[in-house]
Scaffold this active site. Structure first.
Site, PDB file in Angstrom:
ATOM      1  N   CYS A  45       0.880  -1.180   0.000  1.00 29.82           N
ATOM      2  CA  CYS A  45       0.000   0.000   0.000  1.00 29.82           C
ATOM      3  C   CYS A  45       0.915   1.226   0.000  1.00 29.82           C
ATOM      4  O   CYS A  45       1.803   1.304  -0.855  1.00 29.82           O
ATOM      5  CB  CYS A  45      -0.970  -0.041   1.184  1.00 29.82           C
ATOM      6  SG  CYS A  45      -0.187  -0.241   2.792  1.00 29.82           S
ATOM      7  N   GLN A  46       0.741   2.121   0.942  1.00 33.92           N
ATOM      8  CA  GLN A  46       1.654   3.266   1.046  1.00 33.92           C
ATOM      9  C   GLN A  46       2.806   2.971   2.005  1.00 33.92           C
ATOM     10  O   GLN A  46       3.943   3.308   1.738  1.00 33.92           O
ATOM     11  CB  GLN A  46       0.896   4.515   1.503  1.00 33.92           C
ATOM     12  CG  GLN A  46       1.744   5.778   1.637  1.00 33.92           C
ATOM     13  CD  GLN A  46       2.223   6.332   0.307  1.00 33.92           C
ATOM     14  OE1 GLN A  46       1.634   6.072  -0.740  1.00 33.92           O
ATOM     15  NE2 GLN A  46       3.298   7.110   0.340  1.00 33.92           N
ATOM     16  N   THR A  47       2.466   2.308   3.137  1.00 34.73           N
ATOM     17  CA  THR A  47       3.496   2.025   4.155  1.00 34.73           C
ATOM     18  C   THR A  47       3.372   0.615   4.725  1.00 34.73           C
ATOM     19  O   THR A  47       3.862   0.349   5.824  1.00 34.73           O
ATOM     20  CB  THR A  47       3.403   3.036   5.316  1.00 34.73           C
ATOM     21  OG1 THR A  47       2.094   2.936   5.912  1.00 34.73           O
ATOM     22  CG2 THR A  47       3.667   4.455   4.848  1.00 34.73           C
ATOM     23  N   HIS A  48       2.717  -0.297   4.031  1.00 34.33           N
ATOM     24  CA  HIS A  48       2.471  -1.664   4.485  1.00 34.33           C
ATOM     25  C   HIS A  48       1.670  -1.713   5.793  1.00 34.33           C
ATOM     26  O   HIS A  48       2.026  -2.414   6.730  1.00 34.33           O
ATOM     27  CB  HIS A  48       3.751  -2.479   4.616  1.00 34.33           C
ATOM     28  CG  HIS A  48       3.489  -3.947   4.861  1.00 34.33           C
ATOM     29  ND1 HIS A  48       2.436  -4.619   4.275  1.00 34.33           N
ATOM     30  CD2 HIS A  48       4.116  -4.855   5.659  1.00 34.33           C
ATOM     31  CE1 HIS A  48       2.453  -5.888   4.692  1.00 34.33           C
ATOM     32  NE2 HIS A  48       3.451  -6.045   5.530  1.00 34.33           N
ATOM     33  N   HIS A  49       0.594  -0.960   5.812  1.00 31.71           N
ATOM     34  CA  HIS A  49      -0.423  -1.089   6.862  1.00 31.71           C
ATOM     35  C   HIS A  49      -1.672  -1.725   6.252  1.00 31.71           C
ATOM     36  O   HIS A  49      -2.090  -2.805   6.658  1.00 31.71           O
ATOM     37  CB  HIS A  49      -0.743   0.282   7.474  1.00 31.71           C
ATOM     38  CG  HIS A  49      -2.074   0.346   8.131  1.00 31.71           C
ATOM     39  ND1 HIS A  49      -2.890   1.464   8.071  1.00 31.71           N
ATOM     40  CD2 HIS A  49      -2.772  -0.565   8.842  1.00 31.71           C
ATOM     41  CE1 HIS A  49      -4.016   1.229   8.732  1.00 31.71           C
ATOM     42  NE2 HIS A  49      -3.976   0.006   9.201  1.00 31.71           N
ATOM     43  N   ARG A  50      -2.251  -1.059   5.252  1.00 34.41           N
ATOM     44  CA  ARG A  50      -3.426  -1.611   4.585  1.00 34.41           C
ATOM     45  C   ARG A  50      -3.122  -2.972   3.965  1.00 34.41           C
ATOM     46  O   ARG A  50      -3.970  -3.873   3.965  1.00 34.41           O
ATOM     47  CB  ARG A  50      -3.935  -0.631   3.524  1.00 34.41           C
ATOM     48  CG  ARG A  50      -4.494   0.650   4.091  1.00 34.41           C
ATOM     49  CD  ARG A  50      -4.796   1.684   3.013  1.00 34.41           C
ATOM     50  NE  ARG A  50      -3.605   2.370   2.547  1.00 34.41           N
ATOM     51  CZ  ARG A  50      -3.615   3.328   1.612  1.00 34.41           C
ATOM     52  NH1 ARG A  50      -4.760   3.677   1.038  1.00 34.41           N
ATOM     53  NH2 ARG A  50      -2.500   3.918   1.243  1.00 34.41           N
ATOM     54  N   SER A  51      -1.921  -3.131   3.470  1.00 37.25           N
ATOM     55  CA  SER A  51      -1.551  -4.415   2.871  1.00 37.25           C
ATOM     56  C   SER A  51      -1.260  -5.480   3.926  1.00 37.25           C
ATOM     57  O   SER A  51      -1.040  -6.644   3.573  1.00 37.25           O
ATOM     58  CB  SER A  51      -0.355  -4.259   1.924  1.00 37.25           C
ATOM     59  OG  SER A  51       0.719  -3.596   2.546  1.00 37.25           O
TER      60      SER A  51
END
Length: 274
Positions: free
Chosen positions: A230-236
């Site tokens: 994602c942007q910072t590997h939170h949503r992903s």
């Protein structure tokens, strides 16, 4: 303790409580945790498992910091971790990825987290539980659960490789620009993480076989290595989790768009097509 599945339903957990040698980790907002949490759950601030430094704020912190975090939580090599949050699985999924990275594979995700637990009318506790510390040591990170920018560049276009972009459609197509450049990794397919949650059913994961079919139609199939970001590997963290539950070969790209979109040398595609 009976064997706990990777995807654990709230009522199934409630029927087993209290459990020995199990660590329930709550990654909800702190105020939510203090108001109500699953009995015996301890709280973990998600920031403690992030590097927090550009160009890869979503990367892991040092081995020493990881050792300190998990020692303070009371983790041991034999402990079974149950992870949940108050957002449908992003932070909890990232936590399970971190456990994969440190070689701790005894874990479950509580389907829907605190939302599903409350919807089912199950008992909660309030206030803060202070865990009994352990001496957990992280000596190295494990291979096979993440990819670097360079590794993704080397595999772009290969038939046994795919990229799952968990960001919003506007970030993916380049309309919403957060990094220096907007758009997506060439060939990446987009399915925003929140679309995978059943908001009418306590934020549980959507029906699994239908989810599998949807991902398969997008080219995210069991015969491929799938990098998710994602942007910072939170949503992903959520998409990593769902893919694992479905038996897909998931790998996280922790650098995510924060790294890719800020590097002028990486290829970028805009628009709604991969």
């Amino acid at each position: 303790m009976s064997q706990l599945p990777l995807l654990l339903e709230p009522r199934a957990l409630a029927e087993r409580l209290p459990l020995n040698n199990v660590l329930i980790i709550d990654q909800s907002k702190r105020e939510t945790y203090l108001q109500h949490h699953i009995p015996a759950a301890v709280h973990l601030d998600f920031k403690r498992l992030q590097l927090g430094i550009a160009p890869t704020p979503g990367a892991l912190p040092s081995l020493q910091q990881l050792s300190e975090v998990f020692s303070q939580l009371g983790l041991t090599a034999e402990t079974h971790v149950i992870a949940y949050d108050d957002e449908g699985g992003g932070w909890a999924g990232r936590l399970l990825w971190v456990l994969d990275m440190i070689g701790h594979h005894h874990y479950s995700y509580l389907n829907g987290g605190i939302h599903a637990w409350l919807q089912d009318g199950l008992p909660t506790e309030s206030g803060e539980l202070i865990p009994t510390p352990s001496g957990y040591s992280v000596s190295q990170l494990q291979d096979g659960f993440s990819l670097t920018k360079e590794e993704i560049l080397a595999r772009l276009g290969q038939p046994d490789f795919a990229v799952w972009d968990a960001r919003s459609q506007s970030e993916y197509n380049g309309e919403k620009v957060i990094s220096a450049r907007g758009g997506h990794i060439p060939g990446a397919v987009n399915y925003e993480w929140t679309l995978g949650m059943d908001k009418a059913n306590g934020m549980r994961i959507n029906e699994l076989e239908a989810f599998r079919s949807l991902l398969s139609s997008m080219g995210l199939t069991a015969d491929k290595d799938i990098a998710t970001h994602c942007q910072t590997h939170h949503r992903s963290g959520y998409t990593y989790l769902v893919g694992k539950i479905l038996g897909l070969k998931m790998k996280a790209y922790p650098g995510s768009w924060a790294e890719w979109g800020n590097d002028p040398s990486t290829p970028v595609t805009t628009g709604d097509q991969p």
